[in-house]
Enzyme design. Structure first.
Site, PDB file in Angstrom:
ATOM      1  N   LEU A 187      -7.336 -25.762  12.283  1.00  9.76           N
ATOM      2  CA  LEU A 187      -6.931 -25.107  11.000  1.00  9.76           C
ATOM      3  C   LEU A 187      -5.310 -24.876  11.489  1.00  9.76           C
ATOM      4  CD1 LEU A 187      -6.765 -24.228   8.026  1.00  9.76           C
ATOM      5  CD2 LEU A 187      -7.800 -22.200   8.921  1.00  9.76           C
ATOM      6  N   THR A 230      10.601 -11.671   1.176  1.00 10.21           N
ATOM      7  CA  THR A 230      11.934 -11.182   1.428  1.00 10.21           C
ATOM      8  C   THR A 230      12.275  -9.917   0.315  1.00 10.21           C
ATOM      9  OG1 THR A 230      12.802 -12.918  -0.066  1.00 10.21           O
ATOM     10  CG2 THR A 230      13.084 -13.168   2.352  1.00 10.21           C
ATOM     11  N   ASP A 253      -2.295 -11.158  -3.794  1.00 12.15           N
ATOM     12  CA  ASP A 253      -1.720 -10.276  -4.353  1.00 12.15           C
ATOM     13  C   ASP A 253      -2.736  -9.118  -5.040  1.00 12.15           C
ATOM     14  OD1 ASP A 253       0.367  -8.670  -5.631  1.00 12.15           O
ATOM     15  OD2 ASP A 253       0.553  -9.869  -7.237  1.00 12.15           O
ATOM     16  N   ASN A 302      -3.467  -5.766  -3.645  1.00 16.58           N
ATOM     17  CA  ASN A 302      -3.786  -4.692  -2.748  1.00 16.58           C
ATOM     18  C   ASN A 302      -3.879  -3.439  -3.125  1.00 16.58           C
ATOM     19  OD1 ASN A 302      -4.504  -7.071  -1.109  1.00 16.58           O
ATOM     20  ND2 ASN A 302      -2.822  -6.435   0.497  1.00 16.58           N
ATOM     21  N   HIS A 338      -4.386  -2.715   1.434  1.00 14.70           N
ATOM     22  CA  HIS A 338      -3.836  -3.588   2.388  1.00 14.70           C
ATOM     23  C   HIS A 338      -4.701  -3.753   3.614  1.00 14.70           C
ATOM     24  CE1 HIS A 338       0.006  -3.760   0.253  1.00 14.70           C
ATOM     25  NE2 HIS A 338       0.452  -2.397   0.574  1.00 14.70           N
TER      26      HIS A 338
HETATM   27  C1  IPE Z   1       4.098 -11.543  -3.729  1.00 14.28           C
HETATM   28  O1  IPE Z   1       3.642 -10.559  -4.247  1.00 14.28           O
HETATM   29  C2  IPE Z   1       4.399 -11.605  -2.386  1.00 14.28           C
HETATM   30  C3  IPE Z   1       3.075 -11.212  -1.523  1.00 14.28           C
HETATM   31  C4  IPE Z   1       1.892 -11.358  -1.837  1.00 14.28           C
HETATM   32  C5  IPE Z   1       3.344 -11.182   0.023  1.00 14.28           C
HETATM   33  P1  IPE Z   1       4.511  -9.396  -4.789  1.00 14.28           P
HETATM   34  O2  IPE Z   1       3.486  -8.276  -5.425  1.00 14.28           O
HETATM   35  O3  IPE Z   1       5.338  -8.782  -3.974  1.00 14.28           O
HETATM   36  O4  IPE Z   1       5.107 -10.062  -6.106  1.00 14.28           O
HETATM   37  P2  IPE Z   1       5.763  -9.603  -7.740  1.00 14.28           P
HETATM   38  O5  IPE Z   1       6.627  -8.730  -7.135  1.00 14.28           O
HETATM   39  O6  IPE Z   1       4.407  -8.800  -8.000  1.00 14.28           O
HETATM   40  O7  IPE Z   1       6.104 -10.771  -8.148  1.00 14.28           O
HETATM   41  C1  IPE Z   2      -0.137  -7.758  -1.956  1.00 17.88           C
HETATM   42  O1  IPE Z   2      -0.509  -6.590  -2.802  1.00 17.88           O
HETATM   43  C2  IPE Z   2       0.529  -7.489  -0.723  1.00 17.88           C
HETATM   44  C3  IPE Z   2       1.843  -7.575  -0.436  1.00 17.88           C
HETATM   45  C4  IPE Z   2       2.834  -7.781  -1.246  1.00 17.88           C
HETATM   46  C5  IPE Z   2       2.472  -7.195   0.719  1.00 17.88           C
HETATM   47  P1  IPE Z   2       0.379  -5.666  -3.433  1.00 17.88           P
HETATM   48  O2  IPE Z   2       0.884  -4.634  -2.443  1.00 17.88           O
HETATM   49  O3  IPE Z   2       1.630  -6.517  -4.075  1.00 17.88           O
HETATM   50  O4  IPE Z   2      -0.731  -5.165  -4.451  1.00 17.88           O
HETATM   51  P2  IPE Z   2      -0.183  -5.046  -6.103  1.00 17.88           P
HETATM   52  O5  IPE Z   2       0.321  -6.195  -6.586  1.00 17.88           O
HETATM   53  O6  IPE Z   2       0.927  -3.777  -6.169  1.00 17.88           O
HETATM   54  O7  IPE Z   2      -1.457  -4.419  -6.667  1.00 17.88           O
HETATM   55 MG    MG Z   3       1.861  -7.328  -5.806  1.00 17.15          MG
END
Ligand code: IPE
Ligand code: IPE
Ligand code: MG
Length: 251
Positions: free
Chosen positions: A133, A68, A22, A24, A39
Protein backbone atom coordinates in the site's frame (compact mmCIF):
# COMPACT_ATOMS: atom_id res chain seq x y z
CA UNK A 1 -16.70 -6.64 11.63
CA UNK A 2 -15.55 -9.88 9.94
CA UNK A 3 -19.06 -10.02 8.54
CA UNK A 4 -18.68 -6.56 6.99
CA UNK A 5 -15.32 -7.51 5.54
CA UNK A 6 -16.78 -10.69 4.04
CA UNK A 7 -19.40 -8.63 2.19
CA UNK A 8 -16.74 -6.65 0.33
CA UNK A 9 -16.34 -7.66 -3.30
CA UNK A 10 -12.60 -8.21 -3.74
CA UNK A 11 -12.88 -7.42 -7.46
CA UNK A 12 -14.25 -3.94 -6.93
CA UNK A 13 -12.16 -2.47 -4.15
CA UNK A 14 -11.31 1.21 -4.73
CA UNK A 15 -7.72 1.50 -5.86
CA UNK A 16 -7.23 4.89 -4.26
CA UNK A 17 -9.01 6.14 -1.14
CA UNK A 18 -8.50 9.71 0.11
CA UNK A 19 -9.68 10.76 3.57
CA UNK A 20 -10.35 14.17 5.10
CA UNK A 21 -9.79 13.22 8.73
CA UNK A 22 -12.00 15.74 10.49
CA UNK A 23 -13.60 16.17 13.91
CA UNK A 24 -10.73 15.62 16.36
CA UNK A 25 -11.39 18.89 18.18
CA UNK A 26 -15.14 18.39 18.54
CA UNK A 27 -14.62 14.79 19.68
CA UNK A 28 -12.32 15.98 22.46
CA UNK A 29 -14.61 18.85 23.43
CA UNK A 30 -17.54 16.44 23.86
CA UNK A 31 -15.40 14.54 26.33
CA UNK A 32 -14.49 17.73 28.17
CA UNK A 33 -10.87 17.54 27.00
CA UNK A 34 -8.46 19.77 25.09
CA UNK A 35 -8.39 19.58 21.29
CA UNK A 36 -4.96 17.91 21.31
CA UNK A 37 -6.49 14.94 23.13
CA UNK A 38 -8.56 14.43 19.98
CA UNK A 39 -5.54 14.70 17.70
CA UNK A 40 -3.71 12.06 19.75
CA UNK A 41 -6.62 9.65 19.46
CA UNK A 42 -6.84 10.44 15.77
CA UNK A 43 -3.46 8.74 15.30
CA UNK A 44 -5.00 5.45 16.44
CA UNK A 45 -7.67 5.75 13.78
CA UNK A 46 -4.94 6.30 11.21
CA UNK A 47 -3.34 3.01 12.24
CA UNK A 48 -6.65 1.12 12.11
CA UNK A 49 -7.53 2.51 8.71
CA UNK A 50 -4.09 1.70 7.27
CA UNK A 51 -4.49 -1.88 8.46
CA UNK A 52 -8.04 -2.02 7.09
CA UNK A 53 -6.87 -0.83 3.68
CA UNK A 54 -4.04 -3.37 3.64
CA UNK A 55 -6.57 -6.08 4.65
CA UNK A 56 -8.91 -5.55 1.71
CA UNK A 57 -6.35 -4.71 -0.98
CA UNK A 58 -6.57 -0.94 -1.35
CA UNK A 59 -3.38 0.12 -3.17
CA UNK A 60 -3.30 3.86 -2.39
CA UNK A 61 -4.45 5.70 0.73
CA UNK A 62 -4.07 9.47 0.93
CA UNK A 63 -4.70 11.21 4.24
CA UNK A 64 -5.30 14.94 4.74
CA UNK A 65 -3.28 15.57 7.88
CA UNK A 66 -2.60 19.32 7.74
CA UNK A 67 -3.82 21.92 5.26
CA UNK A 68 -2.20 25.19 4.13
CA UNK A 69 -5.10 26.89 5.92
CA UNK A 70 -4.37 25.02 9.18
CA UNK A 71 -1.28 27.23 9.69
CA UNK A 72 -3.79 29.89 10.77
CA UNK A 73 -4.82 27.92 13.88
CA UNK A 74 -3.61 29.00 17.34
CA UNK A 75 0.20 28.70 17.54
CA UNK A 76 0.10 26.14 20.31
CA UNK A 77 -2.21 23.81 18.38
CA UNK A 78 0.02 24.03 15.29
CA UNK A 79 3.07 23.28 17.41
CA UNK A 80 1.40 20.29 19.04
CA UNK A 81 0.27 18.93 15.67
CA UNK A 82 3.83 19.16 14.36
CA UNK A 83 5.31 17.33 17.37
CA UNK A 84 2.59 14.73 17.08
CA UNK A 85 3.62 14.21 13.48
CA UNK A 86 7.23 13.63 14.51
CA UNK A 87 6.39 11.21 17.34
CA UNK A 88 3.83 9.33 15.23
CA UNK A 89 6.24 8.85 12.34
CA UNK A 90 8.77 7.40 14.78
CA UNK A 91 6.21 5.16 16.41
CA UNK A 92 4.35 4.02 13.32
CA UNK A 93 7.39 2.95 11.33
CA UNK A 94 6.75 -0.52 12.80
CA UNK A 95 3.20 -0.51 11.44
CA UNK A 96 4.50 0.52 8.02
CA UNK A 97 7.08 -2.24 7.89
CA UNK A 98 4.73 -4.88 9.29
CA UNK A 99 2.08 -4.08 6.70
CA UNK A 100 4.55 -3.55 3.81
CA UNK A 101 3.54 0.11 3.47
CA UNK A 102 5.38 2.65 1.37
CA UNK A 103 5.21 6.18 2.78
CA UNK A 104 4.86 9.23 0.55
CA UNK A 105 4.14 12.90 1.26
CA UNK A 106 2.49 15.72 -0.70
CA UNK A 107 2.26 19.41 0.06
CA UNK A 108 4.66 22.22 0.78
CA UNK A 109 6.98 19.96 2.78
CA UNK A 110 9.71 22.64 3.04
CA UNK A 111 7.37 24.71 5.19
CA UNK A 112 7.30 22.03 7.93
CA UNK A 113 9.66 22.29 10.92
CA UNK A 114 13.13 20.80 10.20
CA UNK A 115 12.55 17.94 12.60
CA UNK A 116 9.34 16.88 10.87
CA UNK A 117 11.02 17.08 7.46
CA UNK A 118 13.87 14.91 8.69
CA UNK A 119 11.61 12.28 10.26
CA UNK A 120 9.47 12.22 7.14
CA UNK A 121 12.44 11.83 4.79
CA UNK A 122 13.77 8.99 6.93
CA UNK A 123 10.48 7.09 7.01
CA UNK A 124 10.07 7.57 3.24
CA UNK A 125 13.58 6.24 2.63
CA UNK A 126 13.14 3.24 4.94
CA UNK A 127 9.84 2.18 3.39
CA UNK A 128 10.63 2.91 -0.25
CA UNK A 129 10.76 -0.75 -1.30
CA UNK A 130 7.44 -1.70 0.32
CA UNK A 131 4.71 -2.70 -2.10
CA UNK A 132 1.35 -3.52 -0.48
CA UNK A 133 0.00 0.00 0.00
CA UNK A 134 1.23 3.50 -0.77
CA UNK A 135 0.31 5.77 2.11
CA UNK A 136 0.46 9.44 1.17
CA UNK A 137 0.32 12.08 3.89
CA UNK A 138 -0.92 15.50 2.78
CA UNK A 139 1.03 17.95 4.94
CA UNK A 140 0.82 21.69 4.54
CA UNK A 141 -1.21 20.73 1.50
CA UNK A 142 -3.53 23.01 -0.43
CA UNK A 143 -4.95 22.09 -3.79
CA UNK A 144 -4.99 25.65 -5.12
CA UNK A 145 -1.36 26.15 -4.15
CA UNK A 146 -0.55 22.87 -5.90
CA UNK A 147 -2.31 24.03 -9.09
CA UNK A 148 -0.58 27.43 -9.02
CA UNK A 149 2.77 25.59 -8.84
CA UNK A 150 1.80 23.36 -11.74
CA UNK A 151 0.98 26.40 -13.87
CA UNK A 152 4.26 28.10 -12.94
CA UNK A 153 6.34 25.01 -13.70
CA UNK A 154 4.65 24.33 -17.02
CA UNK A 155 4.93 28.00 -18.05
CA UNK A 156 8.64 27.98 -17.23
CA UNK A 157 9.15 24.97 -19.51
CA UNK A 158 7.25 26.67 -22.32
CA UNK A 159 9.29 29.87 -21.94
CA UNK A 160 12.53 27.82 -21.95
CA UNK A 161 11.35 25.91 -25.03
CA UNK A 162 11.43 22.59 -23.15
CA UNK A 163 7.72 22.14 -23.86
CA UNK A 164 5.53 23.41 -26.66
CA UNK A 165 2.33 25.27 -25.79
CA UNK A 166 0.34 22.84 -28.02
CA UNK A 167 1.64 19.87 -26.04
CA UNK A 168 -0.12 20.91 -22.83
CA UNK A 169 -2.85 18.38 -22.03
CA UNK A 170 -4.37 16.61 -19.02
CA UNK A 171 -1.50 14.14 -18.85
CA UNK A 172 1.10 16.89 -18.70
CA UNK A 173 -0.84 18.55 -15.89
CA UNK A 174 -1.12 15.24 -13.99
CA UNK A 175 2.61 14.74 -14.27
CA UNK A 176 3.30 18.11 -12.65
CA UNK A 177 1.01 17.65 -9.64
CA UNK A 178 2.39 16.54 -6.25
CA UNK A 179 0.34 13.39 -6.88
CA UNK A 180 2.07 12.59 -10.21
CA UNK A 181 2.77 9.01 -9.09
CA UNK A 182 -0.76 8.29 -7.86
CA UNK A 183 -3.88 7.27 -9.80
CA UNK A 184 -7.06 9.39 -9.61
CA UNK A 185 -9.01 9.13 -6.36
CA UNK A 186 -11.83 6.54 -6.50
CA UNK A 187 -13.36 7.16 -3.09
CA UNK A 188 -13.12 10.33 -1.00
CA UNK A 189 -14.27 10.05 2.63
CA UNK A 190 -14.88 12.96 5.02
CA UNK A 191 -15.65 12.38 8.68
CA UNK A 192 -17.37 14.63 11.26
CA UNK A 193 -20.51 15.58 9.33
CA UNK A 194 -18.99 18.43 7.32
CA UNK A 195 -19.83 18.19 3.64
CA UNK A 196 -17.07 20.17 1.98
CA UNK A 197 -13.72 19.53 0.33
CA UNK A 198 -11.63 22.18 2.14
CA UNK A 199 -9.04 22.57 -0.64
CA UNK A 200 -8.14 18.87 -0.90
CA UNK A 201 -7.19 17.24 -4.23
CA UNK A 202 -9.55 19.35 -6.37
CA UNK A 203 -8.17 18.10 -9.69
CA UNK A 204 -7.72 14.51 -8.55
CA UNK A 205 -11.31 13.96 -7.34
CA UNK A 206 -12.92 14.92 -10.66
CA UNK A 207 -14.67 11.50 -10.80
CA UNK A 208 -14.30 10.28 -7.21
CA UNK A 209 -17.28 8.93 -5.29
CA UNK A 210 -17.85 11.09 -2.20
CA UNK A 211 -18.76 9.58 1.15
CA UNK A 212 -19.67 11.71 4.15
CA UNK A 213 -20.17 10.32 7.64
CA UNK A 214 -21.10 11.98 10.94
CA UNK A 215 -18.54 9.87 12.82
CA UNK A 216 -15.71 11.97 14.26
CA UNK A 217 -12.25 10.90 13.11
CA UNK A 218 -11.09 9.47 16.49
CA UNK A 219 -14.12 7.11 16.38
CA UNK A 220 -13.49 6.04 12.78
CA UNK A 221 -12.15 2.49 12.78
CA UNK A 222 -11.83 -0.48 10.41
CA UNK A 223 -15.53 -1.23 10.36
CA UNK A 224 -16.33 2.38 9.39
CA UNK A 225 -13.89 2.03 6.52
CA UNK A 226 -15.48 -1.24 5.42
CA UNK A 227 -18.93 0.41 5.52
CA UNK A 228 -17.68 3.22 3.27
CA UNK A 229 -16.22 0.69 0.82
CA UNK A 230 -19.50 -1.27 0.75
CA UNK A 231 -21.38 1.96 0.05
CA UNK A 232 -18.94 2.67 -2.79
CA UNK A 233 -19.53 -0.80 -4.22
CA UNK A 234 -23.26 -0.14 -4.45
CA UNK A 235 -22.77 2.85 -6.71
CA UNK A 236 -22.63 2.87 -10.46
CA UNK A 237 -19.71 4.88 -11.80
CA UNK A 238 -20.88 6.01 -15.20
CA UNK A 239 -18.14 8.50 -16.15
CA UNK A 240 -20.62 10.35 -18.33
CA UNK A 241 -21.99 7.25 -20.07
CA UNK A 242 -25.39 5.57 -19.64
CA UNK A 243 -26.20 2.46 -17.61
CA UNK A 244 -26.53 0.17 -20.64
CA UNK A 245 -23.03 1.03 -21.75
CA UNK A 246 -21.64 0.21 -18.31
CA UNK A 247 -23.45 -3.14 -18.22
CA UNK A 248 -22.21 -4.09 -21.67
CA UNK A 249 -18.50 -3.35 -21.61
CA UNK A 250 -18.22 -4.04 -25.36
CA UNK A 251 -20.29 -0.96 -26.23
C1 IPE B 1 -9.57 19.95 6.70
O1 IPE B 1 -10.16 20.07 7.96
C2 IPE B 1 -8.11 19.74 6.83
C3 IPE B 1 -7.70 18.48 7.43
C4 IPE B 1 -8.47 17.50 7.78
C5 IPE B 1 -6.28 18.32 7.62
P1 IPE B 1 -10.47 21.51 8.59
O2 IPE B 1 -11.14 21.25 9.89
O3 IPE B 1 -9.25 22.34 8.62
O4 IPE B 1 -11.48 22.10 7.52
P2 IPE B 1 -12.53 23.31 7.64
O5 IPE B 1 -11.76 24.49 8.07
O6 IPE B 1 -13.55 22.92 8.63
O7 IPE B 1 -13.09 23.41 6.27
C1 IPE C 1 -9.05 17.42 11.96
O1 IPE C 1 -9.76 17.69 13.10
C2 IPE C 1 -7.55 17.48 12.17
C3 IPE C 1 -6.89 18.61 11.52
C4 IPE C 1 -7.46 19.51 10.76
C5 IPE C 1 -5.47 18.76 11.76
P1 IPE C 1 -10.07 19.18 13.55
O2 IPE C 1 -8.93 19.66 14.37
O3 IPE C 1 -10.40 20.01 12.38
O4 IPE C 1 -11.35 18.99 14.46
P2 IPE C 1 -12.67 19.85 14.46
O5 IPE C 1 -13.16 19.92 13.03
O6 IPE C 1 -12.31 21.20 14.98
O7 IPE C 1 -13.61 19.11 15.33
MG1 MG D 1 -12.11 20.41 11.38
Amino acid sequence: MENLKAQINKNNVPDHIAIIMDGNGRWAKLKGKQRVFGHKHGVESVRKVIEGCADIGVKYLTLYAFSTENWNRPKLEVKTLMSLLVSSLKKELKTFQKNNIKLNAIGNIQSLPEKAQKELAEAIEKTKNNTTLTLTLALSYGSREEIVNVIKNISKKVVNNELQFEEINENIINNHLYTFSLPDVDLMIRTSGEQRISNFLLWQIAYAELYFTDTFWPDFKKENLFKAVLDYQNRERRFGKITEQIENINE
